[in-house]
Motif scaffolding. Sequence first.
Motif, PDB file in Angstrom:
ATOM      1  N   GLU A  84       0.824  -1.209   0.000  1.00 59.32           N
ATOM      2  CA  GLU A  84       0.000   0.000   0.000  1.00 59.32           C
ATOM      3  C   GLU A  84       0.858   1.260   0.000  1.00 59.32           C
ATOM      4  N   TRP A  85       1.880   1.278   0.855  1.00 51.33           N
ATOM      5  CA  TRP A  85       2.715   2.474   0.947  1.00 51.33           C
ATOM      6  C   TRP A  85       3.653   2.605  -0.247  1.00 51.33           C
ATOM      7  N   PHE A  86       4.188   1.491  -0.712  1.00 56.38           N
ATOM      8  CA  PHE A  86       5.011   1.559  -1.921  1.00 56.38           C
ATOM      9  C   PHE A  86       4.187   2.104  -3.094  1.00 56.38           C
ATOM     10  N   THR A  87       2.935   1.652  -3.174  1.00 54.12           N
ATOM     11  CA  THR A  87       2.071   2.099  -4.271  1.00 54.12           C
ATOM     12  C   THR A  87       1.847   3.605  -4.226  1.00 54.12           C
ATOM     13  N   LYS A  88       1.589   4.130  -3.023  1.00 55.55           N
ATOM     14  CA  LYS A  88       1.360   5.570  -2.891  1.00 55.55           C
ATOM     15  C   LYS A  88       2.577   6.366  -3.343  1.00 55.55           C
ATOM     16  N   ALA A  89       3.748   5.909  -2.944  1.00 56.30           N
ATOM     17  CA  ALA A  89       4.973   6.609  -3.344  1.00 56.30           C
ATOM     18  C   ALA A  89       5.266   6.405  -4.830  1.00 56.30           C
ATOM     19  N   ALA A  90       5.019   5.194  -5.297  1.00 57.20           N
ATOM     20  CA  ALA A  90       5.282   4.882  -6.707  1.00 57.20           C
ATOM     21  C   ALA A  90       4.405   5.718  -7.626  1.00 57.20           C
ATOM     22  N   GLU A  91       3.177   5.915  -7.225  1.00 61.08           N
ATOM     23  CA  GLU A  91       2.256   6.705  -8.051  1.00 61.08           C
ATOM     24  C   GLU A  91       2.660   8.172  -8.105  1.00 61.08           C
ATOM     25  N   GLN A  92       3.535   8.580  -7.178  1.00 61.11           N
ATOM     26  CA  GLN A  92       4.080   9.942  -7.208  1.00 61.11           C
ATOM     27  C   GLN A  92       5.401   9.992  -7.985  1.00 61.11           C
ATOM     28  N   GLN A  98       8.773   2.327  -6.941  1.00 63.00           N
ATOM     29  CA  GLN A  98       8.378   1.645  -8.173  1.00 63.00           C
ATOM     30  C   GLN A  98       9.157   0.338  -8.324  1.00 63.00           C
ATOM     31  N   HIS A  99      10.438   0.434  -8.037  1.00 62.75           N
ATOM     32  CA  HIS A  99      11.284  -0.765  -8.101  1.00 62.75           C
ATOM     33  C   HIS A  99      10.841  -1.820  -7.084  1.00 62.75           C
ATOM     34  N   ASN A 100      10.637  -1.383  -5.833  1.00 64.31           N
ATOM     35  CA  ASN A 100      10.235  -2.325  -4.787  1.00 64.31           C
ATOM     36  C   ASN A 100       8.857  -2.918  -5.063  1.00 64.31           C
ATOM     37  N   LEU A 101       7.965  -2.108  -5.614  1.00 69.72           N
ATOM     38  CA  LEU A 101       6.635  -2.602  -5.959  1.00 69.72           C
ATOM     39  C   LEU A 101       6.739  -3.669  -7.049  1.00 69.72           C
ATOM     40  N   GLY A 102       7.623  -3.441  -8.004  1.00 69.71           N
ATOM     41  CA  GLY A 102       7.865  -4.458  -9.021  1.00 69.71           C
ATOM     42  C   GLY A 102       8.320  -5.766  -8.410  1.00 69.71           C
ATOM     43  N   ASN A 103       9.173  -5.678  -7.378  1.00 75.44           N
ATOM     44  CA  ASN A 103       9.642  -6.887  -6.691  1.00 75.44           C
ATOM     45  C   ASN A 103       8.510  -7.586  -5.951  1.00 75.44           C
ATOM     46  N   MET A 104       7.653  -6.808  -5.311  1.00 71.67           N
ATOM     47  CA  MET A 104       6.541  -7.388  -4.543  1.00 71.67           C
ATOM     48  C   MET A 104       5.592  -8.152  -5.468  1.00 71.67           C
ATOM     49  N   TYR A 105       5.312  -7.579  -6.637  1.00 71.55           N
ATOM     50  CA  TYR A 105       4.444  -8.266  -7.595  1.00 71.55           C
ATOM     51  C   TYR A 105       5.134  -9.499  -8.174  1.00 71.55           C
ATOM     52  N   SER A 106       6.410  -9.412  -8.372  1.00 74.72           N
ATOM     53  CA  SER A 106       7.149 -10.546  -8.917  1.00 74.72           C
ATOM     54  C   SER A 106       7.168 -11.727  -7.953  1.00 74.72           C
ATOM     55  N   LYS A 107       7.285 -11.416  -6.649  1.00 72.80           N
ATOM     56  CA  LYS A 107       7.401 -12.467  -5.642  1.00 72.80           C
ATOM     57  C   LYS A 107       6.068 -12.840  -5.007  1.00 72.80           C
ATOM     58  N   GLY A 108       5.025 -12.067  -5.318  1.00 78.51           N
ATOM     59  CA  GLY A 108       3.725 -12.352  -4.711  1.00 78.51           C
ATOM     60  C   GLY A 108       3.716 -12.055  -3.232  1.00 78.51           C
ATOM     61  N   LYS A 109       4.371 -10.973  -2.837  1.00 82.34           N
ATOM     62  CA  LYS A 109       4.433 -10.592  -1.424  1.00 82.34           C
ATOM     63  C   LYS A 109       3.456  -9.440  -1.181  1.00 82.34           C
ATOM     64  N   GLY A 110       2.372  -9.710  -0.461  1.00 79.09           N
ATOM     65  CA  GLY A 110       1.383  -8.682  -0.153  1.00 79.09           C
ATOM     66  C   GLY A 110       0.375  -8.471  -1.264  1.00 79.09           C
ATOM     67  N   VAL A 111       0.609  -9.092  -2.399  1.00 77.86           N
ATOM     68  CA  VAL A 111      -0.297  -9.042  -3.551  1.00 77.86           C
ATOM     69  C   VAL A 111      -0.242 -10.392  -4.254  1.00 77.86           C
ATOM     70  N   GLN A 112      -1.201 -10.640  -5.105  1.00 75.35           N
ATOM     71  CA  GLN A 112      -1.137 -11.850  -5.916  1.00 75.35           C
ATOM     72  C   GLN A 112       0.001 -11.700  -6.919  1.00 75.35           C
ATOM     73  N   GLN A 113       0.793 -12.733  -7.080  1.00 75.94           N
ATOM     74  CA  GLN A 113       1.914 -12.669  -8.014  1.00 75.94           C
ATOM     75  C   GLN A 113       1.415 -12.284  -9.402  1.00 75.94           C
ATOM     76  N   ASN A 114       2.052 -11.289  -9.983  1.00 73.89           N
ATOM     77  CA  ASN A 114       1.611 -10.788 -11.275  1.00 73.89           C
ATOM     78  C   ASN A 114       2.820 -10.211 -12.006  1.00 73.89           C
ATOM     79  N   LYS A 120       5.487  -3.652 -15.365  1.00 78.67           N
ATOM     80  CA  LYS A 120       4.974  -2.286 -15.470  1.00 78.67           C
ATOM     81  C   LYS A 120       5.728  -1.341 -14.524  1.00 78.67           C
ATOM     82  N   TRP A 121       5.860  -1.748 -13.265  1.00 78.83           N
ATOM     83  CA  TRP A 121       6.495  -0.871 -12.289  1.00 78.83           C
ATOM     84  C   TRP A 121       8.006  -0.819 -12.463  1.00 78.83           C
TER      85      TRP A 121
END
Length: 287
Positions: A84-92, A98-114, A120-121
Amino acid sequence: MTLFKISLSIIITFLSISLMSCQRDSHVDEQSVYQAQLMAEEESHDAEDLQELAEIGNALAQHNLGVMYEQGKGVEQDYTKAVEWFTKAAEQGFMESQHNLGNMYSKGKGVQQNYNESAKWRLKAAEQGFALSQYDLALMYNEGKGVEQDYTKAIEWFAKAAEQDYGPAQLNLGYHYVEGIGVPQNPNMAMKWYIKAAEQNNADAQYSIGLIYYLGEGLEKNYVKAVDWFTKAAEQNNANAQYNLGLMYLKGEGVKSNSINAKEWFKKSCDNGKQIGCDNYYSLSEL
């Protein structure tokens, strides 16, 4: 057991991108890069301070709060809140988030792996010049993960990160020039990038340089230089380099033949999981 039962084949293995990426998306722990930013570790700030700043839109605070939740430092670990917080900062446009959010999506940490979201991020951060995201994006193009496989684009992103002196990207760029993947095969360019990575003490690059000198493919064969580079990698526990070095001592290639040294290097490669090193070590032990 006699000497002829010792394997006399050099291990010919250039480090491929698939081998690297199976270890982790990036060659380093990216989050550690931002430890120095973490305000909560400066004692003058805590989670509540960051929360107040983050809630009024401070991107750095949002990022650091995300890091805290991702790592469980100063707060209870919570990947969902980290996202949630990475997203808020990334959107700014905060590229580290943006980099860390990309990692979270890649690893499926806190979100469904995508992987699509991850790409994108990472692209957003890469376009801002963030070397780690450029490298990760190159891996994704190389493997066709989250994006259509495109070796040319992989090379472009590896090159951008390599030009920022990011060792793993330099190593992979060298590999692509050796194999002619996405670029024309070019041993001189491969050597250029391997040397840049090797100068940063990258053992895999040092090993690869040794292999080029040993094989003499595209460049003049030079056993003395091969021994030198294999030694640098072997001293960093590269098992392939340790095995090859043992073999060169055994055969007297580039060094004076020395079965004791050969045995020592075979043992080291064995200890690092190289079965052929174990086989040769035990064969020499029984002579």
